[in-house]
Motif scaffolding. Sequence first.
Motif, PDB file in Angstrom:
ATOM      1  N   ASN A  39       0.824  -1.206   0.000  1.00 42.92           N
ATOM      2  CA  ASN A  39       0.000   0.000   0.000  1.00 42.92           C
ATOM      3  C   ASN A  39       0.867   1.269   0.000  1.00 42.92           C
ATOM      4  O   ASN A  39       1.376   1.709   1.046  1.00 42.92           O
ATOM      5  N   TYR A 145      -1.943 -21.236   8.071  1.00 39.80           N
ATOM      6  CA  TYR A 145      -1.414 -20.172   8.938  1.00 39.80           C
ATOM      7  C   TYR A 145      -0.621 -20.803  10.074  1.00 39.80           C
ATOM      8  O   TYR A 145       0.525 -20.415  10.347  1.00 39.80           O
ATOM      9  N   LYS A 149       3.490 -20.398  10.536  1.00 36.97           N
ATOM     10  CA  LYS A 149       4.025 -19.778  11.754  1.00 36.97           C
ATOM     11  C   LYS A 149       4.910 -20.754  12.521  1.00 36.97           C
ATOM     12  O   LYS A 149       5.885 -20.351  13.158  1.00 36.97           O
TER      13      LYS A 149
END
Length: 249
Positions: A39, A145, A149
């Motif tokens: 972004n 996920y 991790k």
Amino acid sequence: MPFTDYKTALVTGASTGMGAAIAELLAKRGLMVHVAARNEERLKELAERSGAIPHTVDLTDTAAVAAELGGLEVDVLVNCAGVSRPGNILSSSEEDLDEIIDVNLRGLLQLTRLILPGMVNRDLGHVINISSIAGLYNFYGHTAYHATKAAVHQISRQLRNDTVGKRIRVTEICPGRVETEIFGRNMGGTPEAMEEAWKTYYEGYESLTTEDIVNAVDYAIETPRHVNVGMIELMPTFQVPGGLTFDRR
Ligand SMILES: NC(=O)c1ccc[n+]([C@@H]2O[C@H](COP(=O)([O-])OP(=O)(O)OC[C@H]3O[C@@H](n4cnc5c(N)ncnc54)[C@H](OP(=O)(O)O)[C@@H]3O)[C@@H](O)[C@H]2O)c1
């Protein structure tokens, strides 16, 4: 006084959440901070308020990462960017699986591959990886996920072996629930999803804040240079790890 040892930092996932807060801390401590995310607008705002140097880049694009970040001399690398998705392997789309693995694991490894040799050559550096309690404990959450991790947990230890004999420190920050946009993004990222996620995951809970994470990073870096803080697990007092679920049939 290791902050004085370091001159430069690179923080991924710095457009919001923990990454933005960590970048601001490092800038406040006097480092020249490179910040990376997709972004552009948000990175520009961060640059304006902190003096950080923005790099608009998608971590899943290894060639772009190499071109944009590969040439940087980095003393403190903070691998913070991460994504999750709702559901688990039973409900996952092909794209969800790929994105979780590509950002959380492949992106982290590729960037570390590009940055770590410079630290080794200069005999100086600190890698900080943001993992999750999902990497250590089993509870409802996306299978990929949890898996990525767990990999970040293991990578953090392995990097210590990879750099043995060099003045390179590696710290894994392993948080429980932190107030950020991550759950809203999981739910679609729209303003409505953000509001819904806030109500579901944060309202009425005493979650961690990004300041708690920043304090842990600050501590890990500021310890004397002969000390390696290997892992800091931080959880809200009212959140417990793991938990046994027994479905009745
Ligand atoms: N919040 C929690 O409860 C919690 C708990 C444990 C661990 N964590 C971990 O903490 C880290 C930070 O999460 P957060 O909670 O601060 O999340 P967040 O607010 O959702 O921020 C995620 C960051 O990752 C960046 N990112 C995502 N995909 C990217 C890509 N393809 N390329 C480059 N950057 C990308 C995002 O930037 P752009 O969208 O601008 O690219 C954003 O800056 C993550 O690794 C997360 O897994 C979070």
